[in-house]
Write a protein that holds these residues in place. Structure first.
Motif, PDB file in Angstrom:
ATOM      1  N   ASN A 176      -3.287   0.925   8.793  1.00 30.05           N
ATOM      2  CA  ASN A 176      -4.498   1.640   8.358  1.00 30.05           C
ATOM      3  C   ASN A 176      -4.626   1.701   6.836  1.00 30.05           C
ATOM      4  O   ASN A 176      -5.044   2.708   6.258  1.00 30.05           O
ATOM      5  N   GLY A 177      -4.244   0.613   6.190  1.00 29.31           N
ATOM      6  CA  GLY A 177      -4.398   0.532   4.744  1.00 29.31           C
ATOM      7  C   GLY A 177      -3.261   1.121   3.947  1.00 29.31           C
ATOM      8  O   GLY A 177      -3.241   0.981   2.713  1.00 29.31           O
ATOM      9  N   ASN A 178      -2.291   1.787   4.578  1.00 33.61           N
ATOM     10  CA  ASN A 178      -1.159   2.389   3.873  1.00 33.61           C
ATOM     11  C   ASN A 178       0.115   1.640   4.222  1.00 33.61           C
ATOM     12  O   ASN A 178       0.433   1.451   5.403  1.00 33.61           O
ATOM     13  N   GLN A 179       0.836   1.223   3.200  1.00 34.81           N
ATOM     14  CA  GLN A 179       2.096   0.515   3.408  1.00 34.81           C
ATOM     15  C   GLN A 179       3.245   1.518   3.275  1.00 34.81           C
ATOM     16  O   GLN A 179       3.829   1.703   2.211  1.00 34.81           O
ATOM     17  N   ASN A 180       3.556   2.155   4.372  1.00 34.13           N
ATOM     18  CA  ASN A 180       4.638   3.152   4.372  1.00 34.13           C
ATOM     19  C   ASN A 180       5.410   3.146   5.688  1.00 34.13           C
ATOM     20  O   ASN A 180       5.919   4.174   6.121  1.00 34.13           O
ATOM     21  N   TRP A 181       5.511   1.969   6.316  1.00 34.63           N
ATOM     22  CA  TRP A 181       6.193   1.852   7.597  1.00 34.63           C
ATOM     23  C   TRP A 181       7.267   0.775   7.537  1.00 34.63           C
ATOM     24  O   TRP A 181       7.150  -0.203   6.792  1.00 34.63           O
TER      25      TRP A 181
END
Length: 479
Positions: A176-181
């Protein structure tokens, strides 16, 4: 006179009409009705029996007020019991988790079918995460305060390492547009920033407790260093991935720690001003965040449907009414709400369970928050006070951000509702934090004495009795 004397001599009583003569020729007066003993006529309450002493009335306004006072005293005494916080934390968190599982099952079926997955796909993953989280909660509740303090530094170092690993191309994953996984194999992913919240709780509480014991918190440099630089490092790694919602929650936790540590008003206001300016700068430099800010209070999707999610969240809440349309009967989850089982699960709850369901969720969070504040306020251990206050700030701030965005009062931040929304990465550290609160509530002197007085529970007692019987049988066989 002769007849009267002869009658008296014969021993016979005179008839009812006879009159007895007294000396001097006088006759006795017949007793009238007024001479008969008995209650007075027209005496009102006296005719019904003896008068009640004052203050014994059981009806009327005085009796109602007295009954309300007695009920209030009973509730107050029950509320002040040593195990009240323990039961509120345990029962409130369990009810929120179970209700969350029900709503995840209801809200995620359409989404799963649209993705070509089984209808119970998200529910099964959430159920597995809840089972693992339950084990972590029990594990955390059984650990001592010293062990919790020992885990602080390794957990913080591991969280920072994983968050740095997220930013490495080819390793981190964008959702969803966030690179935090980070992908850990198959369909399972973890979000290291969620574990950073737990690390900040333990490390920040341990740091401030050590300085409190050395009486260093009266100096502003010991209040800020190294707490604020470490939090800024974590916030920088989170913002590199674009996760503004988690950054807001971490900032609230930092302010909670500073407030509990007794930061002066000027210092607190200065840090708050700097954080506000940085947040404003980050919002101004991002068109996506500016569009979310513009959707506060929106009632129309707007140009290019930029407020589509916020408006349909309001539609879901408005169509629920008092008691909702029933479990599984939501209309908005059929493609109208982009994230019905994660960020906007509260909207689906309002549509299916109505105002009664949403108020029940709010009441459970309020009880959980009160219990956390009570644990932090009644302890004499500085670590317990800082950690309990930080956990309470974390859960309450995240709940306010999520529910406020669903209600259209805050911009959509993309954070899940604690213990309620879908997401194992958010559920696991949160349940460990609930275990922390349970451990702290059990460690109070009054609660420890009350638990010891209760003795073994039914399961433990049955196991103990069975073991005693087995030992007796073996000893009798040996004889």
């Amino acid at each position: 006179m002769t007849a009267d004397r002869s009658t008296a001599r014969d021993g016979r009583r005179p008839g009812p009409g006879a009159s007895l003569a007294l000396p001097g020729g006088r006759s006795p007066a017949r007793p009238g009705p007024a001479a008969v003993p008995g209650p007075l006529r027209g005496s009102g309450r006296g005719a019904a029996g003896p008068a009640r002493p004052p203050g014994t009335a059981t009806s009327g306004r005085g009796g109602t007020v007295r009954g309300a006072r007695v009920a209030y005293e009973r509730v107050r005494r029950a509320w002040d019991r040593p195990l009240t916080a323990y039961y509120l934390i345990l029962g409130g968190s369990a009810l929120i988790t179970v209700l969350g599982l029900v709503m995840v099952f209801s809200a995620s079926q359409v989404k799963a079918l649209q993705m070509g997955l089984p209808g119970t796909y998200f529910f099964r993953k959430q159920l597995l995460a809840a089972a693992i989280g339950g084990v972590l909660m029990v594990f955390a509740a059984r650990l001592s305060v010293r062990t919790h303090r020992t885990l602080a530094y390794p957990l913080l170092a591991g969280s920072i390492f994983l968050m740095a690993l997220v930013q490495v191309p080819g390793i981190g994953k964008k959702v969803n547009g966030n690179q935090n996984w980070l992908s850990i194999g198959g369909p399972f992913q973890i979000q290291p920033s969620e574990f950073a919240k737990l690390a900040l709780v333990l490390w920040g509480a341990d740091l401030l407790a050590r300085k409190y014991e050395k009486r260093l918190l009266t100096q502003w440099k010991h209040l800020l260093v190294p707490l604020v630089p470490a939090v800024m490092l974590v916030l920088g790694l989170i913002l590199l991935g674009g996760d503004m919602g988690t950054a807001i929650v971490l900032t609230a936790m930092l302010f909670g720690l500073l407030w509990l540590a007794g930061a002066p008003t000027r210092l607190f206001a200065g840090v708050l001003s700097v954080a506000g300016l940085l947040a404003l700068l980050l919002i101004k430099t991002s068109p996506h965040r500016m569009s979310r800010l513009a959707c506060i209070g929106a009632t129309d999707p707007g140009v290019n449907d930029q407020c589509w999610q916020a408006v349909h969240g309001i539609y879901a809440l408005a169509s629920g009414g008092w008691f909702g349309s029933g479990l599984g009967a939501s209309v908005e989850k059929w493609g109208q709400l982009p994230e019905p089982h994660t960020d906007f699960i509260f909207a689906v709850t309002g549509e299916e369970l109505g105002l009664a369901g949403t108020l029940s969720v709010l009441g459970l969070f309020a009880a959980l928050g009160y219990a956390g504040i009570r644990v932090a306020g009644r302890t004499e251990d500085p670590f317990v006070r800082f950690a309990a206050g930080s956990v309470t700030t974390w859960i309450m701030a995240q709940a306010v951000v999520n529910i406020g965005s669903v209600l259209g009062l805050l911009p959509i931040a993309g954070v899940p509702l604690p213990l309620f929304s879908y997401g194992g990465s958010a559920l696991l550290p949160t349940m460990f934090a609930i275990g922390l609160l349970i451990s702290f509530a059990r460690s109070e002197p009054g609660a420890r004495a009350a638990l010891a007085a209760r003795g073994a529970g039914p399961v433990t007692g049955a196991m103990t009795r069975s073991m005693r019987r087995l030992v007796r049988r073996r000893s009798s066989r040996k004889r």
